[in-house]
Design a protein around this motif. Structure first.
Motif, short mmCIF file in Angstrom:
data_model
loop_
_atom_site.label_atom_id
_atom_site.label_comp_id
_atom_site.label_asym_id
_atom_site.label_seq_id
_atom_site.Cartn_x
_atom_site.Cartn_y
_atom_site.Cartn_z
N TRP A 1 20.12 25.70 51.84
CA TRP A 1 19.34 25.42 52.73
C TRP A 1 19.02 24.01 52.49
CZ3 TRP A 1 13.78 25.23 52.70
CH2 TRP A 1 13.73 25.95 52.45
N LEU A 2 18.96 23.24 53.69
CA LEU A 2 17.60 22.19 53.29
C LEU A 2 16.56 21.55 54.35
CD1 LEU A 2 19.87 19.82 54.90
CD2 LEU A 2 20.64 19.77 52.42
N VAL A 3 16.03 20.86 53.87
CA VAL A 3 15.30 20.22 55.40
C VAL A 3 15.27 19.02 55.81
CG1 VAL A 3 13.04 20.69 56.54
CG2 VAL A 3 13.42 22.25 55.07
N ILE A 4 15.46 19.22 56.61
CA ILE A 4 16.10 17.22 57.76
C ILE A 4 15.05 17.26 58.82
CG2 ILE A 4 17.16 15.56 58.29
CD1 ILE A 4 19.43 16.69 56.84
N ASP A 5 13.66 16.80 59.18
CA ASP A 5 12.65 16.05 59.78
C ASP A 5 12.43 17.59 61.21
OD1 ASP A 5 13.36 13.31 59.97
OD2 ASP A 5 15.35 13.64 61.56
N VAL A 8 15.41 23.25 59.62
CA VAL A 8 16.20 23.89 58.52
C VAL A 8 17.88 24.05 58.86
CG1 VAL A 8 16.78 25.79 57.26
CG2 VAL A 8 14.10 25.18 58.25
N TYR A 9 18.29 23.69 58.01
CA TYR A 9 19.83 23.73 58.08
C TYR A 9 20.23 24.28 57.22
CZ TYR A 9 19.23 19.91 61.32
OH TYR A 9 18.15 18.93 62.47
N ASP A 10 21.29 25.79 56.87
CA ASP A 10 22.30 25.95 56.67
C ASP A 10 23.99 25.66 56.12
OD1 ASP A 10 23.62 27.40 54.71
OD2 ASP A 10 23.15 29.47 56.05
N VAL A 11 23.35 25.01 55.09
CA VAL A 11 24.70 24.00 54.70
C VAL A 11 25.86 24.64 53.70
CG1 VAL A 11 23.95 21.63 54.72
CG2 VAL A 11 23.73 22.61 52.25
N SER A 12 25.47 26.07 53.27
CA SER A 12 26.42 26.61 52.00
C SER A 12 27.73 26.08 52.09
CB SER A 12 26.70 27.92 52.16
OG SER A 12 24.39 28.36 52.06
N ALA A 29 19.15 21.43 47.78
CA ALA A 29 18.73 22.50 47.78
C ALA A 29 17.16 23.38 47.43
CB ALA A 29 19.77 23.37 47.44
N GLY A 30 16.64 24.09 48.96
CA GLY A 30 15.78 24.60 49.38
C GLY A 30 14.67 22.74 49.74
N GLN A 31 15.04 22.12 49.49
CA GLN A 31 13.77 20.39 49.37
C GLN A 31 14.12 19.94 50.88
OE1 GLN A 31 14.39 18.17 46.60
NE2 GLN A 31 14.24 19.91 44.60
N ASP A 32 13.15 19.45 51.36
CA ASP A 32 13.22 18.29 52.52
C ASP A 32 14.21 17.12 51.87
OD1 ASP A 32 12.25 15.62 54.46
OD2 ASP A 32 11.41 17.43 54.70
N ALA A 33 15.06 16.54 53.04
CA ALA A 33 15.95 16.08 52.24
C ALA A 33 15.99 14.75 53.56
CB ALA A 33 17.80 16.33 52.53
N THR A 34 14.97 14.48 54.52
CA THR A 34 14.63 13.58 55.24
C THR A 34 14.55 12.09 54.93
OG1 THR A 34 13.63 15.29 56.66
CG2 THR A 34 13.57 12.72 57.14
N ASP A 35 14.72 11.66 54.20
CA ASP A 35 14.84 10.31 54.05
C ASP A 35 16.17 10.06 52.83
OD1 ASP A 35 11.63 9.32 54.25
OD2 ASP A 35 11.40 10.86 52.56
N ALA A 36 17.01 10.64 52.52
CA ALA A 36 17.81 10.92 51.48
C ALA A 36 19.24 10.52 52.42
CB ALA A 36 18.09 12.30 50.86
N PHE A 37 19.13 12.00 53.76
CA PHE A 37 19.55 11.93 54.82
C PHE A 37 19.68 10.36 55.49
CE2 PHE A 37 20.26 12.22 59.10
CZ PHE A 37 21.18 12.65 59.71
N PHE A 66 7.05 17.52 53.81
CA PHE A 66 7.39 16.83 51.77
C PHE A 66 6.68 17.57 51.15
CE2 PHE A 66 2.87 16.10 53.02
CZ PHE A 66 2.26 16.29 52.04
N GLU A 67 7.76 17.26 49.67
CA GLU A 67 8.12 17.98 48.67
C GLU A 67 6.99 17.88 47.77
OE1 GLU A 67 10.18 19.99 47.93
OE2 GLU A 67 10.77 19.07 49.32
N SER A 68 6.25 19.06 47.20
CA SER A 68 4.58 19.04 46.99
C SER A 68 5.09 18.02 45.61
CB SER A 68 4.30 20.78 46.02
OG SER A 68 5.46 20.63 45.35
N ASN A 69 6.32 17.37 45.07
CA ASN A 69 5.30 17.05 44.02
C ASN A 69 5.45 15.48 44.47
OD1 ASN A 69 7.96 16.28 44.82
ND2 ASN A 69 8.96 16.62 42.22
N LYS A 70 5.21 15.34 45.44
CA LYS A 70 5.33 13.84 46.09
C LYS A 70 3.84 13.55 47.09
CE LYS A 70 10.31 13.26 46.61
NZ LYS A 70 11.53 13.02 46.91
N LYS A 71 3.78 11.99 46.65
CA LYS A 71 2.16 12.32 47.47
C LYS A 71 3.10 11.82 49.92
CE LYS A 71 -0.13 10.15 43.12
NZ LYS A 71 -1.21 9.59 42.96
N LYS A 72 1.71 12.14 50.11
CA LYS A 72 2.35 11.66 50.99
C LYS A 72 2.23 10.50 51.18
CE LYS A 72 0.98 13.71 56.06
NZ LYS A 72 -0.02 13.99 56.94
#
Length: 271
Positions: A1-5, A8-12, A29-37, A66-72
């Motif tokens: 699964w991944l997150v967009i906006d 949560v979507y199951d893309v398996s 996988a398991g991350q926020d993919a909004t910006d990449a999408f 957003f991911e924990s390793n990125k600054k908001k």
């Protein structure tokens, strides 16, 4: 699964049918993919129709988008800048510009062969032909790069068709291979083991403390046959204060084939 906006979507299962390849999706996988999408899909309204059947839920209100390793603050600034650039029309292609680019690289490529054919293979015509041919090949590389990003035409199929003509026919390289690697590069830029541009085969040199430590730790966790040596050496007058050599062979499954590669050599710090 991944997150967009925040959804949560199951893309398996869908990942195997994804036009951009399954590996690009698996990197998120398991991350926020909004910006990449948003970056990879020009026609979001069309793509979102396919997402409806994959929706399995939404993020809880207390979960960050957003991911924990990125600054908001940086993400918000980036998204605001992207919207501003889009509203200003800076992402709209200039067809005359790209037509002139395509025309001039064809002229240079043809001129390189005509010079050699007409004047023979003596030194001066040969060097002139090489110069024309080299410039044409470099320009073809950058032109097919823009086509690979679907930045020339509004419809992706026209970009793909002309890209095949440029990189397959004129340069002799497979467009699918280039797109497969370059999509991963922009999906996870400078991310070790996800960005193919960091796989500097057959040897990978990592300079600096941060990246070298990440490389070394990643290798140590994944390979029990790792052998480590630490010693001091002098190379061209430079003192390598801590030179960790990690060397092992691994079989990497690629999209089309498998290859035996040496993945390693990490330099922790150079003084």
């Amino acid at each position: 699964w991944l997150v967009i906006d925040r959804k949560v979507y199951d893309v398996s299962k869908f990942s195997k049918q994804h036009p951009g390849g399954s590996r690009v999706i698996s990197h998120y996988a398991g991350q926020d993919a909004t910006d990449a999408f948003v970056a990879f899909h020009n026609d979001e309204s069309l793509v979102k129709k396919y997402l409806k059947s994959l929706l399995i839920g939404e993020l809880a209100p207390d979960q960050p988008s957003f991911e924990s390793n990125k600054k908001k603050s940086l993400l918000e600034d980036f998204r605001e800048l992207r919207c501003t650039i889009k509203k200003m029309g800076l992402l709209r292609p200039n067809y005359i510009f790209f037509f002139l680019i395509f025309l001039h690289l064809l002229v240079l490529d043809a001129a390189s062969w005509l010079v050699v054919w007409y004047f023979g293979i003596s030194l001066v015509p040969f060097l002139v032909g090489i110069a024309f041919f080299t410039i044409a090949q470099i320009q073809m590389g950058w032109f097919q790069h823009d086509l690979g990003h679907c930045s020339v035409f509004r419809k992706p199929k026209w970009n793909r068709l002309l890209q095949i003509v440029v990189i397959n026919v004129l340069k002799g390289l497979p467009a699918s291979w280039w797109n497969h690697l370059h999509n991963q590069h922009h999906a996870k830029p400078n991310c070790f083991r996800k960005d193919p541009d960091l796989n500097m085969h057959p040897l990978l040199f990592s300079l600096g403390k941060t990246l070298s430590v990440e490389v070394s730790m990643g290798m140590a966790e994944e390979a029990k046959i790792l052998k480590t040596e630490s010693y001091r050496v002098r190379v061209s007058g430079l003192q390598l204060a801590h030179y960790n050599v990690f060397s092992f062979f691994s079989l990497e499954k690629r999209r089309r084939s498998s290859c035996l590669t040496i993945i390693s050599i990490g330099i922790s710090s150079v003084s």
